[in-house]
Design a protein around this motif. Structure first.
Motif, PDB file in Angstrom:
ATOM      1  N   TYR A  92       0.771  -1.127   0.004  1.00 22.88           N
ATOM      2  CA  TYR A  92      -0.086   0.086   0.105  1.00 22.88           C
ATOM      3  C   TYR A  92       0.922   1.201   0.001  1.00 22.88           C
ATOM      4  N   LEU A  93       2.103   1.049   0.604  1.00 21.24           N
ATOM      5  CA  LEU A  93       3.000   2.453   0.799  1.00 21.24           C
ATOM      6  C   LEU A  93       4.325   1.957   0.360  1.00 21.24           C
ATOM      7  N   CYS A  94       4.921   2.960  -0.036  1.00 20.94           N
ATOM      8  CA  CYS A  94       6.461   2.947  -0.340  1.00 20.94           C
ATOM      9  C   CYS A  94       7.151   4.027   0.598  1.00 20.94           C
ATOM     10  N   SER A  95       8.032   3.738   1.090  1.00 17.02           N
ATOM     11  CA  SER A  95       8.879   4.526   2.055  1.00 17.02           C
ATOM     12  C   SER A  95      10.414   4.418   1.769  1.00 17.02           C
ATOM     13  N   GLU A  96      11.234   5.445   1.347  1.00 19.93           N
ATOM     14  CA  GLU A  96      12.287   5.563   1.123  1.00 19.93           C
ATOM     15  C   GLU A  96      13.201   6.440   2.174  1.00 19.93           C
ATOM     16  N   ALA A  97      14.345   5.990   2.631  1.00 18.91           N
ATOM     17  CA  ALA A  97      15.123   7.103   3.160  1.00 18.91           C
ATOM     18  C   ALA A  97      15.836   8.031   2.367  1.00 18.91           C
ATOM     19  N   MET A  98      15.951   9.195   2.960  1.00 25.52           N
ATOM     20  CA  MET A  98      16.656  10.247   2.366  1.00 25.52           C
ATOM     21  C   MET A  98      17.735  10.730   3.264  1.00 25.52           C
ATOM     22  N   ASN A  99      19.158  10.529   2.724  1.00 21.27           N
ATOM     23  CA  ASN A  99      20.507  10.732   3.587  1.00 21.27           C
ATOM     24  C   ASN A  99      21.063  11.792   2.670  1.00 21.27           C
ATOM     25  N   VAL A 100      21.751  12.808   3.376  1.00 18.72           N
ATOM     26  CA  VAL A 100      22.346  13.708   2.409  1.00 18.72           C
ATOM     27  C   VAL A 100      23.578  14.093   3.042  1.00 18.72           C
ATOM     28  N   VAL A 101      24.582  14.668   2.212  1.00 18.35           N
ATOM     29  CA  VAL A 101      25.771  14.891   2.830  1.00 18.35           C
ATOM     30  C   VAL A 101      25.785  16.188   3.264  1.00 18.35           C
ATOM     31  N   ASP A 102      26.337  16.269   4.471  1.00 16.93           N
ATOM     32  CA  ASP A 102      26.338  17.632   5.195  1.00 16.93           C
ATOM     33  C   ASP A 102      27.561  17.822   5.957  1.00 16.93           C
ATOM     34  N   SER A 103      27.960  19.025   6.510  1.00 17.64           N
ATOM     35  CA  SER A 103      29.067  19.481   7.090  1.00 17.64           C
ATOM     36  C   SER A 103      28.710  19.335   8.598  1.00 17.64           C
ATOM     37  N   ASN A 104      29.581  19.067   9.652  1.00 13.68           N
ATOM     38  CA  ASN A 104      29.417  19.273  11.104  1.00 13.68           C
ATOM     39  C   ASN A 104      30.020  20.740  11.434  1.00 13.68           C
TER      40      ASN A 104
ATOM     41  N   SER B 275      -0.837   2.339  -6.314  1.00 16.71           N
ATOM     42  CA  SER B 275      -2.253   2.079  -7.148  1.00 16.71           C
ATOM     43  C   SER B 275      -2.881   1.004  -6.322  1.00 16.71           C
ATOM     44  N   ALA B 276      -2.147  -0.020  -5.887  1.00 16.44           N
ATOM     45  CA  ALA B 276      -2.701  -1.199  -5.200  1.00 16.44           C
ATOM     46  C   ALA B 276      -3.586  -0.841  -4.105  1.00 16.44           C
ATOM     47  N   PHE B 277      -3.122   0.120  -3.358  1.00 16.87           N
ATOM     48  CA  PHE B 277      -4.005   0.748  -2.068  1.00 16.87           C
ATOM     49  C   PHE B 277      -5.360   1.489  -2.752  1.00 16.87           C
ATOM     50  N   PHE B 278      -5.206   2.211  -3.583  1.00 23.45           N
ATOM     51  CA  PHE B 278      -6.429   2.672  -4.034  1.00 23.45           C
ATOM     52  C   PHE B 278      -7.524   1.718  -4.833  1.00 23.45           C
ATOM     53  N   LYS B 279      -6.826   0.523  -5.395  1.00 20.76           N
ATOM     54  CA  LYS B 279      -7.574  -0.410  -5.980  1.00 20.76           C
ATOM     55  C   LYS B 279      -8.345  -1.204  -4.905  1.00 20.76           C
ATOM     56  N   ASP B 280      -7.856  -1.536  -3.855  1.00 24.65           N
ATOM     57  CA  ASP B 280      -8.257  -2.056  -2.735  1.00 24.65           C
ATOM     58  C   ASP B 280      -9.523  -1.390  -2.135  1.00 24.65           C
TER      59      ASP B 280
END
Length: 236
Positions: free
Chosen positions: A133-145, A163-168
């Motif tokens: 139903y749901l897709c979730s991906e991490a978002m990591n970025v390069v930063d400076s400390n 689309s599977a979610f709305f089809k259900d």
């Protein structure tokens, strides 16, 4: 005009009114409203969300208290959903700002009046992704400390419904396409974007290109079909 608006708000279901209050909005799009109302019925009717129920309890009905939490987590996500792209975020002029999990958890409390443990919340997320139903991906970025050293920092991840979610939910294909086009036209009219930002690095761009293909496949669309602008909105 004010009377018409008040009349329209009164016709919303109790759960939709709770979402409007929690999100500080006066109106809600028709397909998102329908989705929220249908998901809410899952609490008493587990077969409303067939794929989720098969994952949650393949041999018998799931527990109602679990269905209640799952339904309200889904509703919390829906309250942030751009229906044109199925992405979860806040539309801005520059891009669609991804929503952090803590914001979803906060929205859950505002809608239900109850807290949800982070461990419970992430178990719910696992069930929703497993049911496709749901897709979730991490978002990591390069930063400076503070010392100027390069470090990897987490940001709000990319999330979208399939689309599977709305089809259900028994949304017809023609209805979904029609409503996605309408939602897209409304964003363009308001000069708002539904495209996730991509952080400026080779890895981030490569991952974004892969995500775009996955997203198109899981939302039954072609790349960029329901986007307001180019998919690679690069940011430092």
């Amino acid at each position: 005009m004010q009377k018409n608006m008040q009349k329209k708000i009164r016709t919303y279901s109790e759960v939709v009114r709770s979402v409007l209050i929690a999100s500080k909005q006066k109106t809600i799009s028709e397909p998102v409203r329908r989705a929220i109302d249908t998901v809410y019925t899952y609490i008493d009717n587990p077969m409303v969300l067939k794929n989720l129920e098969l994952i949650e309890s393949p041999f018998s009905s799931s527990q109602k208290r679990v269905r209640c939490k799952l339904a309200h987590v889904l509703i919390s996500f829906l309250s942030f959903t751009d229906f044109s792209s199925f992405r979860i975020g806040v539309a801005k002029k520059e891009h669609l700002s991804p929503v952090m999990h803590r914001s979803i958890i906060s929205r859950y409390k505002k809608i239900t009046g109850e807290d949800i443990k982070r461990s419970t919340y992430f178990r719910m997320i696992k069930k929703l992704t497993k049911s496709k139903y749901l897709c979730s991906e991490a978002m990591n970025v390069v930063d400076s400390n503070d010392e100027g050293e390069k470090v990897i920092r987490g940001r709000a991840g990319y999330k979208w419904f399939t689309s599977a979610f709305f089809k259900d939910l028994n949304f017809k294909d023609t209805y979904v396409i029609e409503q996605r086009r309408y939602a897209l036209a409304q964003l363009v009219k308001k000069h708002l974007s539904n495209v996730f930002p991509v952080w400026f690095s080779r890895t981030a761009v490569t991952n974004a290109l892969l995500r775009n293909r996955t997203e198109a496949f899981t939302t039954t669309s072609t790349q960029g079909q329901f986007d307001t602008d180019q998919q690679l909105n690069l940011y430092h």
